[in-house]
Design a protein around this motif. Structure first.
Motif, mmCIF file in Angstrom:
data_model
loop_
_atom_site.group_PDB
_atom_site.id
_atom_site.type_symbol
_atom_site.label_atom_id
_atom_site.label_comp_id
_atom_site.label_asym_id
_atom_site.label_seq_id
_atom_site.Cartn_x
_atom_site.Cartn_y
_atom_site.Cartn_z
ATOM 1 N N LEU A 19 0.810 -1.220 0.000
ATOM 2 C CA LEU A 19 0.000 0.000 0.000
ATOM 3 C C LEU A 19 0.841 1.268 0.000
ATOM 4 O O LEU A 19 0.414 2.304 -0.515
ATOM 5 C CB LEU A 19 -0.924 0.014 1.224
ATOM 6 N N ALA A 20 2.031 1.184 0.572
ATOM 7 C CA ALA A 20 2.846 2.381 0.797
ATOM 8 C C ALA A 20 3.229 3.090 -0.493
ATOM 9 O O ALA A 20 3.496 4.301 -0.478
ATOM 10 C CB ALA A 20 4.094 2.012 1.589
ATOM 11 N N ASN A 21 3.261 2.399 -1.602
ATOM 12 C CA ASN A 21 3.627 3.019 -2.881
ATOM 13 C C ASN A 21 2.507 3.866 -3.463
ATOM 14 O O ASN A 21 2.734 4.621 -4.413
ATOM 15 C CB ASN A 21 4.012 1.940 -3.898
ATOM 16 N N HIS A 22 1.304 3.737 -2.912
ATOM 17 C CA HIS A 22 0.159 4.383 -3.548
ATOM 18 C C HIS A 22 -0.625 5.315 -2.626
ATOM 19 O O HIS A 22 -1.404 6.130 -3.111
ATOM 20 C CB HIS A 22 -0.797 3.316 -4.098
ATOM 21 N N THR A 23 -0.438 5.174 -1.324
ATOM 22 C CA THR A 23 -1.204 6.014 -0.408
ATOM 23 C C THR A 23 -0.449 6.150 0.908
ATOM 24 O O THR A 23 0.534 5.448 1.148
ATOM 25 C CB THR A 23 -2.607 5.415 -0.159
ATOM 26 N N TYR A 24 -0.943 7.045 1.761
ATOM 27 C CA TYR A 24 -0.330 7.205 3.074
ATOM 28 C C TYR A 24 -0.719 6.020 3.947
ATOM 29 O O TYR A 24 -1.892 5.773 4.224
ATOM 30 C CB TYR A 24 -0.801 8.503 3.720
ATOM 31 N N THR A 25 0.280 5.268 4.398
ATOM 32 C CA THR A 25 0.049 4.067 5.194
ATOM 33 C C THR A 25 0.981 4.053 6.393
ATOM 34 O O THR A 25 2.167 4.333 6.262
ATOM 35 C CB THR A 25 0.288 2.788 4.360
ATOM 36 N N SER A 26 0.425 3.713 7.551
ATOM 37 C CA SER A 26 1.220 3.611 8.768
ATOM 38 C C SER A 26 1.023 2.235 9.377
ATOM 39 O O SER A 26 -0.110 1.739 9.456
ATOM 40 C CB SER A 26 0.788 4.688 9.777
ATOM 41 N N LEU A 27 2.108 1.597 9.782
ATOM 42 C CA LEU A 27 2.048 0.296 10.441
ATOM 43 C C LEU A 27 2.546 0.446 11.871
ATOM 44 O O LEU A 27 3.662 0.921 12.100
ATOM 45 C CB LEU A 27 2.904 -0.734 9.701
ATOM 46 N N ARG A 28 1.731 0.043 12.823
ATOM 47 C CA ARG A 28 2.092 0.117 14.227
ATOM 48 C C ARG A 28 2.009 -1.282 14.827
ATOM 49 O O ARG A 28 0.962 -1.928 14.782
ATOM 50 C CB ARG A 28 1.163 1.055 14.996
ATOM 51 N N VAL A 29 3.119 -1.748 15.384
ATOM 52 C CA VAL A 29 3.180 -3.064 16.027
ATOM 53 C C VAL A 29 3.031 -2.876 17.529
ATOM 54 O O VAL A 29 3.807 -2.150 18.151
ATOM 55 C CB VAL A 29 4.504 -3.783 15.700
ATOM 56 N N VAL A 30 2.031 -3.531 18.093
ATOM 57 C CA VAL A 30 1.778 -3.429 19.529
ATOM 58 C C VAL A 30 2.544 -4.553 20.229
ATOM 59 O O VAL A 30 2.283 -5.734 19.978
ATOM 60 C CB VAL A 30 0.270 -3.541 19.839
#
Length: 316
Positions: A272-283
């Protein structure tokens, strides 16, 4: 021999199979209600108010109960709608051929969500989906991007899958709709084992939590609903369509998830990161249910994400 088989099938077809469970209406709890949608009753919770509407989509085997912490906290930041997806919770177990769509299929689930939003006067929403509910959120966005503000995907089950041919053969065997639910009743205990695997910190899996998850097993025809989910449920391969997702996406994943491995969300984030703003958060220190094992942290990540998008005042 053929006549004997035919007689046996006829006898099996005539064997009375009593229904299980109570009418869903008598099981409703304070704060919940039923919406008549396309001829069947959908159980939902609707609270809070504001310019933002959050729609919560639970995963396999769950219900609105699994969103208890998010419902309580997010209602201070907008309207919160959570509903029991067909086959789960207290939503009526409707025959798949009765509505204008089969609500147990992935495409039917998308159509149902669209109609639910229309019935509740929701023009656009933040979709928050967990596990299979995250997959549904992605499918819905691909078909109706104009109805989605942004996505919050918690341990999303987004990979395509289908049953082996022999499962299709078995599930579509004559009389399978009649006797399949009986088999479901016998194996329902295994679902509790899945719940046990979903939690990393087992001390948090209290008797109260287990009872909350098992409560929908009191609903009328819960066994038929689960059988229909097994029979019609599938998920298409959307890996080549992810470039069409152009809205912001937050992915929240537990460090020790045994149900949907963390690397699945890492791959989704990269796609997704190549096409839109995406954030991944690992808990850290949680399993498949970060919104239940570490609700404060999960909620903080969601609010920070929405604040960074300028959707919430006073949150950065």
């Amino acid at each position: 021999m053929a006549s004997v088989v035919a007689l046996l099938v006829l006898l099996l077809a005539l064997v009375p199979i009593p229904e299980v469970g109570e009418p869903v209406e008598v099981l409703a709890k304070p704060g919940g209600a039923f919406l008549e949608l396309d001829g069947f009753k959908v159980y939902y919770v609707d609270g809070g108010s504001g310019n933002i509407t959050y729609i919560l989509l639970h995963g396999f085997g769950a219900s609105v109960f699994s969103w208890r912490y998010l419902i309580e906290n997010l209602s201070s930041y907008g309207r919160v709608v959570a509903y029991d997806r067909p086959g789960f919770g207290l939503t009526e177990r409707v025959d798949p051929h009765r509505p204008p769509y089969n609500p147990y299929t992935s495409s039917g689930a998308v159509e149902m969500l669209r109609r639910l939003m229309r019935a509740l006067n929701v023009s656009k929403a933040v979709l928050i989906g967990h596990s299979a509910g995250g997959g549904l959120a992605l499918l819905f966005t691909l078909k109706y991007p104009e109805l989605v503000e942004c996505l919050v995907l918690i341990a999303p089950a987004w990979r395509g899958w289908s049953r082996p041919w022999y499962w299709d053969l078995l599930l579509n065997f004559p009389l399978s709709d009649r006797f399949g639910p009986l088999l479901v009743r016998q194996y329902v205990g295994s679902l509790e084992q899945v719940l046990y695997r979903a939690w990393y910190n087992k001390t948090l899996l209290t008797e109260e939590v287990v009872a909350g998850y098992k409560y929908p097993l009191k609903a009328r025809n819960w066994d038929r609903g689960l059988f229909w989910v097994m029979k019609y449920g599938n998920f298409p391969d959307i890996s080549r369509e992810l470039d069409r997702i152009r809205i912001p996406v937050l992915i929240v994943h537990g460090e020790y998830d045994e149900i949907v491995p963390l690397h699945s969300s890492l791959e989704l984030h990269a796609a997704l990161a190549n096409h839109t703003y995406t954030s991944l958060r690992v808990v850290p220190g949680v399993g498949h249910l970060p919104h239940e094992e570490a609700p404060d942290e999960a909620i903080r990540e969601i609010l920070n994400f929405l604040g960074a998008l300028g959707m919430l005042r006073g949150v950065t």
